[in-house]
Design an enzyme around this catalytic site. Structure first.
Site, mmCIF file in Angstrom:
data_model
loop_
_atom_site.group_PDB
_atom_site.id
_atom_site.type_symbol
_atom_site.label_atom_id
_atom_site.label_comp_id
_atom_site.label_asym_id
_atom_site.label_seq_id
_atom_site.Cartn_x
_atom_site.Cartn_y
_atom_site.Cartn_z
ATOM 1 C CE1 TYR A 1 -17.761 11.508 15.752
ATOM 2 C CE2 TYR A 1 -17.401 11.608 18.120
ATOM 3 C CZ TYR A 1 -17.582 12.247 16.911
ATOM 4 O OH TYR A 1 -17.568 13.629 16.857
ATOM 5 C CB SER B 1 -14.708 14.603 19.292
ATOM 6 O OG SER B 1 -15.725 14.315 20.240
HETATM 7 P P1 NAD Z 1 -22.427 17.909 10.240
HETATM 8 O O1 NAD Z 1 -23.155 16.620 10.043
HETATM 9 O O2 NAD Z 1 -23.201 19.159 10.414
HETATM 10 O O3 NAD Z 1 -21.385 18.116 9.058
HETATM 11 C C1 NAD Z 1 -20.608 17.071 8.565
HETATM 12 C C2 NAD Z 1 -20.012 17.474 7.242
HETATM 13 O O4 NAD Z 1 -19.248 16.370 6.747
HETATM 14 C C3 NAD Z 1 -21.064 17.792 6.183
HETATM 15 O O5 NAD Z 1 -20.590 18.845 5.360
HETATM 16 C C4 NAD Z 1 -21.132 16.502 5.377
HETATM 17 O O6 NAD Z 1 -21.606 16.660 4.039
HETATM 18 C C5 NAD Z 1 -19.676 16.085 5.418
HETATM 19 N N1 NAD Z 1 -19.480 14.670 5.120
HETATM 20 C C6 NAD Z 1 -20.036 13.594 5.733
HETATM 21 N N2 NAD Z 1 -19.631 12.469 5.135
HETATM 22 C C7 NAD Z 1 -18.796 12.837 4.130
HETATM 23 C C8 NAD Z 1 -18.053 12.131 3.152
HETATM 24 N N3 NAD Z 1 -18.102 10.794 3.052
HETATM 25 N N4 NAD Z 1 -17.314 12.835 2.279
HETATM 26 C C9 NAD Z 1 -17.282 14.189 2.335
HETATM 27 N N5 NAD Z 1 -17.942 14.906 3.243
HETATM 28 C C10 NAD Z 1 -18.690 14.232 4.121
HETATM 29 O O7 NAD Z 1 -21.468 17.648 11.481
HETATM 30 P P2 NAD Z 1 -20.697 18.609 12.504
HETATM 31 O O8 NAD Z 1 -21.347 18.455 13.825
HETATM 32 O O9 NAD Z 1 -20.493 19.967 11.942
HETATM 33 O O10 NAD Z 1 -19.316 17.818 12.605
HETATM 34 C C11 NAD Z 1 -18.121 18.273 12.024
HETATM 35 C C12 NAD Z 1 -16.966 17.614 12.746
HETATM 36 O O11 NAD Z 1 -16.995 17.987 14.113
HETATM 37 C C13 NAD Z 1 -16.984 16.091 12.721
HETATM 38 O O12 NAD Z 1 -15.681 15.593 12.550
HETATM 39 C C14 NAD Z 1 -17.505 15.733 14.105
HETATM 40 O O13 NAD Z 1 -17.090 14.460 14.512
HETATM 41 C C15 NAD Z 1 -16.874 16.842 14.917
HETATM 42 N N6 NAD Z 1 -17.516 17.084 16.206
HETATM 43 C C16 NAD Z 1 -18.817 17.439 16.275
HETATM 44 C C17 NAD Z 1 -19.386 17.671 17.507
HETATM 45 C C18 NAD Z 1 -20.807 18.061 17.660
HETATM 46 O O14 NAD Z 1 -21.292 18.034 18.796
HETATM 47 N N7 NAD Z 1 -21.496 18.449 16.610
HETATM 48 C C19 NAD Z 1 -18.622 17.539 18.667
HETATM 49 C C20 NAD Z 1 -17.292 17.170 18.570
HETATM 50 C C21 NAD Z 1 -16.750 16.953 17.319
#
Ligand code: NAD
Length: 256
Positions: free
Chosen positions: A151, A138
């Protein structure tokens, strides 16, 4: 000819958001995908069919379940050749009132899970002389924001872990990188809007424009498909010399 024919990809947290977009991109290039993550069973089944993928519902907060998932990926699919550590959760709270169980969960799912999957998957990659590990970090692996202590700590940890494993695997045909998106429009971002509204006393509009996109000079959300395209590039043979990198995709946020 699809570029990932014969490769097996394990993508954690791929029932939603960025992980799902990465799983789709890898499957479209011929990889056999193991999906992971929570959600409605019927919807997950539909996704698995759409991608010709298998799903494992391991809770990444539990080392035993991670071990069984990676074992299943190896026994039933013969991989992973590509490991995408993407699952993540967020909790927003000032540090002095940050619930300790939330701290533990954020660290476990965003950071420790990647340690477990990596230690379990790396030996087979080394043996094959080819492997790709892509971690979703991130912009918060490089800079901080208030009220996100767990985080930000976990994502800085992912960046350091990525560099360390890259060095350890450098001679084995295995690359290890992380992608650091700014704000991507996914359920993870949408769900933190109410907490941020409460923590800062703002409206939904103000949170979107003045908090989330305040730091993103492009003033637009990154798309999951943009992140997936970079993850796919890292899996190509042409990316063999990119290792130990923390690749920003944040609309200029960390350039400021
Ligand atoms: P999201 O909430 O859409 O998806 C998260 C996924 O992780 C889902 O499939 C969920 O079921 C799974 N998950 C959560 N807890 C879990 C567990 N205990 N065991 C197994 N699976 C689990 O989120 P996203 O925005 O797609 O985020 C994905 C990654 O990208 C994360 O690591 C997040 O930190 C990172 N990220 C997101 C953003 C953003 O702005 N959305 C920015 C930077 C980084």
């Amino acid at each position: 000819m699809t570029i990932l024919q014969g490769k097996v990809a394990l993508v954690t947290g791929s029932t939603s958001g960025i992980g799902l977009a990465i799983a789709r991109a890898l499957a479209a290039e011929g990889a056999k995908v193991m999906l992971n993550g929570f959600g409605d069973p019927g919807e997950i089944e539909r996704l698995a069919q759409e991608l010709g993928a298998m799903h494992d519902g391991a809770d990444l907060g539990d080392a035993g379940q991670i071990e069984r998932m990676v074992g299943r990926c190896s026994d039933e699919l013969g991989g992973p050749d590509i490991l995408v550590n993407n699952a993540g959760i967020q909790h927003v709270s000032p540090v002095e009132s940050f619930p300790p169980d939330k701290w533990d969960a954020v660290l476990a799912i965003n950071l420790t899970a990647a340690f477990h999957t990596t230690r379990l998957a790396l030996p087979a990659m080394r043996k094959k002389g080819w492997g790709r590990i892509v971690n979703t970090a991130s912009a918060h692996s490089l800079v901080a924001s208030p009220n996100k202590s767990a985080y930000v700590a976990a994502k800085h940890g992912v960046a350091g872990f990525t560099k360390t494993v890259a060095l350890e695997a450098a001679r084995d045909g295995v690359t290890v990188n992380c992608i650091s998106p700014g704000y991507v429009w996914t359920p993870l971002v949408e769900n933190q809007i109410p907490d941020t509204m409460k923590a800062r006393g703002l409206t939904r509009e103000q949170v979107m424009n003045d908090v989330l996109l305040a730091a993103q000079p492009t003033k637009r959300f990154v798309t999951p498909q943009e992140v997936a395209a970079l993850a796919l590039f890292l899996c190509r043979d042409e990316a063999a010399s990119i290792t130990g990198a923390n690749l920003s995709m944040d609309g200029g946020w960390t350039a400021a």
